[in-house]
Motif scaffolding. Sequence first.
Motif, PDB file in Angstrom:
ATOM      1  N   ARG A 117       7.636   1.172  15.653  1.00 44.54           N
ATOM      2  CA  ARG A 117       6.629   0.527  16.490  1.00 44.54           C
ATOM      3  C   ARG A 117       6.368  -0.924  16.104  1.00 44.54           C
ATOM      4  O   ARG A 117       6.102  -1.755  16.967  1.00 44.54           O
ATOM      5  CB  ARG A 117       5.322   1.331  16.506  1.00 44.54           C
ATOM      6  CG  ARG A 117       5.410   2.441  17.552  1.00 44.54           C
ATOM      7  CD  ARG A 117       4.198   3.302  17.611  1.00 44.54           C
ATOM      8  NE  ARG A 117       3.061   2.631  18.227  1.00 44.54           N
ATOM      9  CZ  ARG A 117       1.926   3.264  18.520  1.00 44.54           C
ATOM     10  NH1 ARG A 117       1.804   4.551  18.254  1.00 44.54           N
ATOM     11  NH2 ARG A 117       0.941   2.611  19.065  1.00 44.54           N
ATOM     12  N   LYS A 155       2.765  12.625   5.844  1.00 44.01           N
ATOM     13  CA  LYS A 155       2.111  13.418   4.795  1.00 44.01           C
ATOM     14  C   LYS A 155       1.989  14.884   5.206  1.00 44.01           C
ATOM     15  O   LYS A 155       2.143  15.783   4.391  1.00 44.01           O
ATOM     16  CB  LYS A 155       0.726  12.845   4.478  1.00 44.01           C
ATOM     17  CG  LYS A 155       0.807  11.564   3.652  1.00 44.01           C
ATOM     18  CD  LYS A 155      -0.468  11.277   2.875  1.00 44.01           C
ATOM     19  CE  LYS A 155      -0.377   9.929   2.164  1.00 44.01           C
ATOM     20  NZ  LYS A 155       0.514   9.947   0.993  1.00 44.01           N
ATOM     21  N   ALA A 199      -0.043  -1.508  14.304  1.00 43.21           N
ATOM     22  CA  ALA A 199      -0.692  -1.256  13.013  1.00 43.21           C
ATOM     23  C   ALA A 199      -1.347   0.123  13.015  1.00 43.21           C
ATOM     24  O   ALA A 199      -1.308   0.842  12.015  1.00 43.21           O
ATOM     25  CB  ALA A 199      -1.719  -2.347  12.702  1.00 43.21           C
ATOM     26  N   SER A 200      -1.922   0.519  14.160  1.00 40.51           N
ATOM     27  CA  SER A 200      -2.522   1.849  14.200  1.00 40.51           C
ATOM     28  C   SER A 200      -1.432   2.914  14.229  1.00 40.51           C
ATOM     29  O   SER A 200      -1.592   4.001  13.677  1.00 40.51           O
ATOM     30  CB  SER A 200      -3.488   1.986  15.377  1.00 40.51           C
ATOM     31  OG  SER A 200      -2.781   1.932  16.586  1.00 40.51           O
ATOM     32  N   GLY A 201      -0.284   2.585  14.835  1.00 39.29           N
ATOM     33  CA  GLY A 201       0.863   3.499  14.816  1.00 39.29           C
ATOM     34  C   GLY A 201       1.358   3.732  13.398  1.00 39.29           C
ATOM     35  O   GLY A 201       1.731   4.854  13.033  1.00 39.29           O
ATOM     36  N   HIS A 253       0.823  -1.210   0.000  1.00 37.48           N
ATOM     37  CA  HIS A 253       0.000   0.000   0.000  1.00 37.48           C
ATOM     38  C   HIS A 253       0.860   1.264   0.000  1.00 37.48           C
ATOM     39  O   HIS A 253       0.518   2.251  -0.655  1.00 37.48           O
ATOM     40  CB  HIS A 253      -0.964  -0.021   1.191  1.00 37.48           C
ATOM     41  CG  HIS A 253      -2.076  -1.028   1.035  1.00 37.48           C
ATOM     42  ND1 HIS A 253      -2.977  -1.311   2.028  1.00 37.48           N
ATOM     43  CD2 HIS A 253      -2.430  -1.805  -0.014  1.00 37.48           C
ATOM     44  CE1 HIS A 253      -3.845  -2.226   1.593  1.00 37.48           C
ATOM     45  NE2 HIS A 253      -3.517  -2.545   0.364  1.00 37.48           N
ATOM     46  N   ILE A 279       1.952   2.233  -3.457  1.00 35.15           N
ATOM     47  CA  ILE A 279       0.876   2.892  -4.218  1.00 35.15           C
ATOM     48  C   ILE A 279       0.787   4.359  -3.797  1.00 35.15           C
ATOM     49  O   ILE A 279       0.762   5.260  -4.629  1.00 35.15           O
ATOM     50  CB  ILE A 279      -0.480   2.185  -3.983  1.00 35.15           C
ATOM     51  CG1 ILE A 279      -0.408   0.737  -4.474  1.00 35.15           C
ATOM     52  CG2 ILE A 279      -1.609   2.932  -4.686  1.00 35.15           C
ATOM     53  CD1 ILE A 279      -1.615  -0.113  -4.093  1.00 35.15           C
ATOM     54  N   ASN A 280       0.774   4.594  -2.474  1.00 28.02           N
ATOM     55  CA  ASN A 280       0.673   5.963  -1.953  1.00 28.02           C
ATOM     56  C   ASN A 280       1.814   6.844  -2.428  1.00 28.02           C
ATOM     57  O   ASN A 280       1.623   8.003  -2.752  1.00 28.02           O
ATOM     58  CB  ASN A 280       0.726   5.974  -0.421  1.00 28.02           C
ATOM     59  CG  ASN A 280      -0.541   5.438   0.181  1.00 28.02           C
ATOM     60  OD1 ASN A 280      -1.519   5.270  -0.519  1.00 28.02           O
ATOM     61  ND2 ASN A 280      -0.524   5.162   1.475  1.00 28.02           N
ATOM     62  N   GLU A 339       2.103   7.408   8.926  1.00 29.84           N
ATOM     63  CA  GLU A 339       1.870   7.811   7.529  1.00 29.84           C
ATOM     64  C   GLU A 339       1.191   9.181   7.477  1.00 29.84           C
ATOM     65  O   GLU A 339       1.505  10.009   6.638  1.00 29.84           O
ATOM     66  CB  GLU A 339       0.962   6.787   6.831  1.00 29.84           C
ATOM     67  CG  GLU A 339       1.656   5.528   6.374  1.00 29.84           C
ATOM     68  CD  GLU A 339       2.629   5.787   5.224  1.00 29.84           C
ATOM     69  OE1 GLU A 339       2.324   6.609   4.349  1.00 29.84           O
ATOM     70  OE2 GLU A 339       3.709   5.170   5.240  1.00 29.84           O
ATOM     71  N   PHE A 340       0.236   9.379   8.403  1.00 25.86           N
ATOM     72  CA  PHE A 340      -0.477  10.658   8.400  1.00 25.86           C
ATOM     73  C   PHE A 340       0.455  11.819   8.755  1.00 25.86           C
ATOM     74  O   PHE A 340       0.383  12.869   8.133  1.00 25.86           O
ATOM     75  CB  PHE A 340      -1.680  10.610   9.368  1.00 25.86           C
ATOM     76  CG  PHE A 340      -2.929  10.166   8.687  1.00 25.86           C
ATOM     77  CD1 PHE A 340      -3.110   8.843   8.316  1.00 25.86           C
ATOM     78  CD2 PHE A 340      -3.931  11.064   8.358  1.00 25.86           C
ATOM     79  CE1 PHE A 340      -4.254   8.422   7.650  1.00 25.86           C
ATOM     80  CE2 PHE A 340      -5.086  10.660   7.696  1.00 25.86           C
ATOM     81  CZ  PHE A 340      -5.243   9.344   7.346  1.00 25.86           C
ATOM     82  N   SER A 341       1.348  11.634   9.761  1.00 28.74           N
ATOM     83  CA  SER A 341       2.215  12.783  10.069  1.00 28.74           C
ATOM     84  C   SER A 341       3.262  12.970   8.992  1.00 28.74           C
ATOM     85  O   SER A 341       3.661  14.098   8.714  1.00 28.74           O
ATOM     86  CB  SER A 341       2.873  12.713  11.452  1.00 28.74           C
ATOM     87  OG  SER A 341       2.823  11.466  12.010  1.00 28.74           O
ATOM     88  N   ALA A 374      -0.436   3.718  10.708  1.00 29.19           N
ATOM     89  CA  ALA A 374      -1.363   4.640  10.069  1.00 29.19           C
ATOM     90  C   ALA A 374      -1.082   6.069  10.533  1.00 29.19           C
ATOM     91  O   ALA A 374      -0.990   6.997   9.723  1.00 29.19           O
ATOM     92  CB  ALA A 374      -2.805   4.230  10.393  1.00 29.19           C
ATOM     93  N   ALA A 375      -0.896   6.254  11.845  1.00 27.50           N
ATOM     94  CA  ALA A 375      -0.633   7.598  12.373  1.00 27.50           C
ATOM     95  C   ALA A 375       0.691   8.131  11.823  1.00 27.50           C
ATOM     96  O   ALA A 375       0.806   9.324  11.492  1.00 27.50           O
ATOM     97  CB  ALA A 375      -0.631   7.573  13.899  1.00 27.50           C
TER      98      ALA A 375
END
Lengths: 302, 302
Positions: B153, B130, B119-121, B64, B67-68, B126-128, B123-124
């Motif tokens: 993590r 960006k 896994a949630s880390g 993923h 792709i991003n 990736e968000f920071s 995602a977080a």
Amino acid sequence: MSDATNSENAELTEMCQYVLRNHGKRIRPAMCILSYYVCGGKDAKKAIDVGASIELIHNATLIHDDINDQGDLRRGAKALYKEYTIGKSIVAGDYLFALGFRLLGASTDSIIDYIVDAASGLAAGEFSQKKYERNVVVDESEYMKIIGGKTARLIECAGKCGSYLAHSDAEDIDKIGQFAYNAGLAFQIIDDVLDVAGDESSTGKRVGNDIVEGKPTLPIIYAMEDPVVGSRVKEIFTNPNSTYDDAAECISLIKKTDSIARCREKARAIADEAKASLGFAPDSVYKRSLIGLIDFFVSRDR
Amino acid sequence: MSDATNSENAELTEMCQYVLRNHGKRIRPAMCILSYYVCGGKDAKKAIDVGASIELIHNATLIHDDINDQGDLRRGAKALYKEYTIGKSIVAGDYLFALGFRLLGASTDSIIDYIVDAASGLAAGEFSQKKYERNVVVDESEYMKIIGGKTARLIECAGKCGSYLAHSDAEDIDKIGQFAYNAGLAFQIIDDVLDVAGDESSTGKRVGNDIVEGKPTLPIIYAMEDPVVGSRVKEIFTNPNSTYDDAAECISLIKKTDSIARCREKARAIADEAKASLGFAPDSVYKRSLIGLIDFFVSRDR
């Protein structure tokens, strides 16, 4: 579900809330919880958790589906990737997927097996759907396999999880599974009918999407068999540049055939087969609710 | 891992095999299994399963990520979405993610919590990342948070799972976690150094990727602080249309500063701190292997 989505990142939490706020019919949790009670369960706490977990996983796949299919609308609102970005939406989908597994907590092997089987079925269903995109070779039996993987297996999984949690024996779990799988098929057939014959203000989705995207659906498959309009329907279905105007023409052609009536008849026959699988269960308000659920699936207009 | 990826769909299986064939260093399973032995575990079967599960989840996120980030190469081969399609690759990533959770089987709450937290880390993180793309406001402490979520993590999680499976007490699990987290930070700092100072034939990745993508990395952050070349580095970093030629210019500017030396020094200091966390564990071939692993992280050229 809402509590589960709180994260350390405000935007990520906001995206999850966006998806959960515009919720759908939540038929997977309903299937899980009702199956639990039908099989004699008394305290649904665990079935509610597992149902919520399945719904989170379902929402995760919808986020990714909309990206794949370039769908603009979901449940009457902008698709997540249209409101945010593709990159963030892929990540948010992964996050919801992980949260779904978290909510499962320390479930037994069986529950996790049911869910991972269904999740892998989703992937396989997506792959065969793509194989038959704009492909006139698709027939009813291929279609049934596609919607089996794409829709019915996760609903089957919800039923089996509920039944398993109520300590049913293997035979009854299978029967609930057959009921729920067939309910999922009937649900999806009507979903595909509504893409052709639905009312946008009720469904929250643009009519003709499947035709523009070249998705093989039963109304299209039946109409392609028609001796009068079939060849024009095939032309539109296989055209990679077809527009919503072409889709409107295709829909008016489909409506001249018996396709929609045959689809509804097929959905009803599958629903009857589903109900027969429930013979083992004694009458109860829950069993009547399951039957009401599948009757809604085949008669709904949204 | 390879057995786990067999599916009813041949192309899906092929895509999973493609990803696993071009495997990386597999540091997460190594961290899990070595931590298990360091903490006194005897039969690593369960630690191997959990390590494989974490590696599958890691591979899912890489599919993923590519792709991003529109990354062309992964581990010296074409990124999956370049060899197949974006749509199929999103689905294949979801499938590997589900398989990762399947391999966990009926693990305890703690193991699942560790993994979902990580896994949630991701995602977080990736968000920071960006948030700070092409953004000169980013500093060392924000960078540490980003790579913490993005890389450290899940490596921390691998260490904690191994230690937990060996029945360590909470304090020792924390210490292994600190070791593995810091090892992950050191690993990522050197990864980012190699994007600037690496040799493409060793790393299997195109040099200058992070600069073209506007990703905030420590070598860039340090170089932006330089009184002589900093302003030109900032110009290139913030330019949304920067090319690989611009990146080559940027790299030659970075090499005129002490940025690379400072990054390597920082990674070494973090590695030393990591090693200090292992004080609790008696000497063993496994402890020496963990120390060897982190020494490799900071000295590697690939």
